[in-house]
Enzyme design. Sequence first.
Site, short mmCIF file in Angstrom:
data_model
loop_
_atom_site.label_atom_id
_atom_site.label_comp_id
_atom_site.label_asym_id
_atom_site.label_seq_id
_atom_site.Cartn_x
_atom_site.Cartn_y
_atom_site.Cartn_z
N LYS A 87 25.30 -15.71 9.58
CA LYS A 87 26.08 -16.81 9.05
C LYS A 87 26.28 -17.81 10.19
CE LYS A 87 28.34 -18.15 5.25
NZ LYS A 87 29.48 -17.35 4.77
N HIS A 88 25.88 -19.04 9.98
CA HIS A 88 26.02 -20.08 11.00
C HIS A 88 25.39 -19.67 12.32
CE1 HIS A 88 28.35 -22.05 8.02
NE2 HIS A 88 29.42 -21.28 8.15
N ASN A 99 30.99 -16.93 24.13
CA ASN A 99 31.06 -15.60 24.71
C ASN A 99 30.86 -14.54 23.63
OD1 ASN A 99 31.66 -16.15 27.52
ND2 ASN A 99 33.67 -16.88 26.85
N HIS A 110 23.84 -20.37 24.03
CA HIS A 110 24.73 -21.49 23.72
C HIS A 110 24.22 -22.31 22.54
CE1 HIS A 110 25.92 -20.76 28.01
NE2 HIS A 110 27.09 -20.80 27.39
#
Length: 528
Positions: free
Chosen positions: A279-280, A422, A528
């Site tokens: 998801k995302h 993180n 990231h």
Amino acid sequence: MTDLVRPRRALLSVSDKTGLEDLARSLSERGVELVSTGGTARAMRDAGLEVRDVSEITGFPEMMDGRVKTLHPMVHGGLLALRDDDSHAAAMEEHGIGAIDILVVNLYPFEAAVAGGADYATAIENIDIGGPAMIRAGAKNHAYVAVVTDVEDYDALLAELDANHGQTSYAFRQKLALTAYARTGAYDAAVSGWMADALGETAPRRRVFAGTLAQTLRYGENPHQSAAFYVDGAARPGVATAEQLQGKELSYNNINDTDAAFELVSEFGGDAPACAIIKHANPCGVATGKTLAEAYRRAFDCDRTSAFGGIVALNRTLDWETAEAITEIFTEVVIAPDADPAAREIFANKKNLRLLLTGGLADPKSGGLTFRQVSGGFLVQDRDTGSVARNDLKVATKHAPSEAEMGDLMMAWTVAKHVKSNAIVYVKDGATVGIGAGQMSRVDSTRIAARKSQDMAEALGLSEPLTKGAAVASDAFFPFADGLLAAAEAGATAIIQPGGAMRDDEVTAAADEAGLAMVLTSMRHFRH
């Protein structure tokens, strides 16, 4: 310059002969003289068409194994001459240069040769010189010349001639020129990228990326953003190469999330059934199982709420039992190497559910580059192919993990590689039971993962959080002991993390005091 141009002569020189006969015949029937080279000319003659050789026009034979044949003023003058410029017209008349109004060229298959494992010398011989030169010349002079570089534009050219009584319009020639320059640009990008790899240049002075339009998207991440999907021709199995069997067109977010899901599940190979739910671009559940259906259900039970409307990736052929389980809730996309007939039939009743079949898994150890745009430039790096084996790990605490804990630690570490930093991942018995992603503080990720695990345990009617007895992975070192202690409070019994912090001794002492087993990887997995 005039809007409409009636073509009298076409030069055709193609490596891909697909559709050549039909195009050449159609042009000939419209009164267009055909000029060609080598194999292209032979193919048209074999089809019974009348063709003039370029060598007849230039007065020079093809030479040097075909390296020199079109690099001649008789060819480039015909492509570059401005028809309404008196000095150009005079030069054409003086030197007997005939205008070339249509240029049909597709280039030596350099990309295919490299993808097929060609050695250095063979790759060099597949670099086209005359083709790009002609394409660029004709495209520059698109005020008069129609340049076709893609087989899929053959029908468009003929339709254009039919619509304009045997003529091409300026707007049409402009679009062809745009495609032509993009093609030569992509070709040069492929050559320069290959040479950088061949020479071991990790940071060449100039770096170019290119792609071919696969799909115009309705919008980007948000409805006010336009977007499109381009493919780069790489053979790596995944969303770009998959066959979509059913469902609506993929959206920008679907493509991004599906890629993340399939790259993650491919980490498990085909040894044991595995499932990843995304998801995302972050996993909300990952698990292995004795069957694919069991793997799906275990992944689903990590975070049922987030799994709703998610992307499901499988590492084996989708079967009917797994298909039935997936269709119990709303799912956006399912991607797998294959699907059996029974599973396809079940999915056929869910018309909006996209089913993508890749034919195989991505190789997590295969290299390549990834890039990301920033203001004024872009960042380029190697794909993260880093991995650790059990014998690479260093036990930092007084006691080592048990065999069961070590298995869960290795899985947690694998999943953490695909979680936004993180990243904190709890795993128990081969399934994720808590995932914390994308937080500014590592301790927050640890607590969020634990809280989600507790919520899921309550939803399942369990008296204890799922993280009790779990192994936990951190994608980077714990700068302080607080994150590790939060994991211990959640019930974790083993930790895997890179190490290398200034306070490693303090963190290790805290792990020993909490009775945890901790191993160090000496490798981090920021995402990231």
